[in-house]
Scaffold this motif. Structure first.
Motif: not given
Length: 431
Positions: A10-12, A18-24, A49-51, A53-57
């Motif tokens: 899971y990644w943006p 599922g994506v939040q933990r490792w994105l942060q 999908l949550d587009e 979150l792309q800006s959080k990378i």
């Protein structure tokens, strides 16, 4: 600076917890002298999908390789059923269609440990070459999907690498395993794979205390608990959010068929029938995927006119809903297998600083977190009388403008502080 390869599914632009933990973690690790490199699928079939979150990378190296997703072929039978199963919304046995039963049987017995198993072999081949040319100090796999741990296991067996396995959820003890219609040989294979991962990894990370205890019975490898958390900077622009005018009980996130506390729906029905002012003010707000089974049950308690279905909303919108709710609803299945489930939204509930009404199993890990932070009240499924008293008392406070909490010690669950814990584990394992 140490280099760490993180293998994730899971990644943006994937949405959901599922994506939040490792994105942060990825965003904060450089603050602790650790450079992350992320390996993710190039063409995944994400259920949501949550587009945004792309800006959080942040500026991070991301490696991608194609993945063959069986859910694409399963759409031939039923796109709706396939999407439901892939996102975890599995109907109760008696309400499953023949197509759903077939898909669950195939998923459980022919895709072990999960439907992303075909990504293991090509990923190992690709990453072996990458690591030979770009050495790292450690690799970290995060599951589910737990097939990603098999990538880490094979890299560990073929190369001189340090490997940490991060379990966001349990493997064989997770609730939905019983719904996969596993044959005896399939159950044994899951157990064998789980044990091999736990005994090959150099270090294991879990998100709950119960999962750690379960794993300690299966391995002597060191285990650390690093829970999920909140990231205040994600919501720094969300400062003043008006409370709902209604007496809103809000649940943010997916509601599965078995996450269905009829004791709550019955309690709300009684309060509506017994108190006209409660009936006029009450609203049950549901944001996220809601199973048809559960929605039907809620409506059977004459709550249809009080439900506000928002569907899936963005991460930012979800936090606004948390901030505006009068009470935040947290529900877990009443089962020994769910005692160690700590939903990611728990921590953003804490950050929202609205009273939490939680209903779950006895000895639930969440109870410790809510009690230690004085952020709400936890009830068991059989505690109807005190649950009813609590909700009506909260309603009286709402009418008097006094419904609030004074939570404490929530800073320990900030993503930055949790990343510091992770960095200390990485440094210890790689030294």
């Amino acid at each position: 600076m140490k280099r760490v390869l993180i293998i994730a599914y899971y990644w943006p632009p994937a949405g959901g917890p599922g994506v939040q933990r490792w994105l942060q973690f990825v965003n904060y690790l450089p603050n602790f002298n650790i450079q992350p490199i992320v390996y993710v699928p190039d063409n995944p079939s994400y259920p949501i999908l949550d587009e945004t979150l792309q800006s959080k990378i942040t500026d991070v190296e991301v490696l991608k390789q194609p993945i063959s997703e069986p859910y694409r072929f399963a759409n031939f039978f039923s796109k709706k059923d396939t999407a439901s199963i892939s996102s975890g919304l599995i109907p109760k046995e008696k309400k499953q269609s023949l197509v759903q039963k077939f898909l669950l049987f195939v998923r459980g017995n022919f895709f072990i440990p999960d439907a992303r198993k075909s990504w293991v072999k090509p990923s190992v081949c690709y990453l072996k070459e990458y690591l030979n040319n770009n050495p790292v100090n450690a690799i970290i796999t995060t599951g589910p999907p737990h097939s990603l741990h098999l990538i880490g296991k094979q890299l560990k067996e073929h190369m001189d690498v340090t490997w940490l396995a991060d379990f966001r959820d349990p493997w064989t003890t997770i609730g939905y395993h019983k719904k996969l219609k596993l044959m005896p040989w399939a159950k044994r294979k899951h157990l064998v794979l789980e044990a091999s991962v736990l005994n090959t990894a150099d270090h294991i990370i879990t998100t709950s205390f119960t999962t750690k205890k379960e794993f300690e019975a299966l391995t002597e490898k060191p285990i650390s608990v690093i829970t999920n958390g909140y990231n205040a900077s994600d919501f720094k622009l969300i400062t003043k959010v008006a409370l709902d005018a209604k007496f809103t009980l809000a649940h943010i996130g997916s509601l599965l068929s078995d996450r269905n506390p009829q004791v709550l729906w019955q309690t709300l029905q009684e309060l509506i029938e017994e108190h006209k002012d409660f009936s006029e003010a009450f609203q049950l707000k549901l944001a996220g995927k809601v199973s048809e089974d559960l929605l039907s049950t809620i409506q059977s308690y004459n709550l249809k006119n009080h439900i506000n279905l928002l569907g899936y909303i963005t991460h930012e919108s979800a936090f606004k809903e948390m901030k505006s709710a009068q009470l935040l609803l947290l529900i877990e299945i009443d089962s020994d297998e769910t005692k160690g489930i700590i939903a990611g939204k728990v921590f953003e509930y804490l950050l929202a600083k609205r009273p939490i009404l939680a209903i779950g199993p006895k000895n639930w890990d969440v109870s410790k977190i809510i009690n230690d932070t004085t952020s709400g009240k936890v009830f068991h499924y059989e505690e109807k009388d005190i649950l009813k008293h609590y909700i009506f008392s909260a309603f009286q406070d709402y009418k008097n403008g006094m419904l609030h909490i004074n939570s404490t010690n929530i800073e320990q669950f900030s993503r930055k502080q949790l990343t510091q814990q992770l960095s200390e584990v990485i440094l210890k394992v790689t030294t």
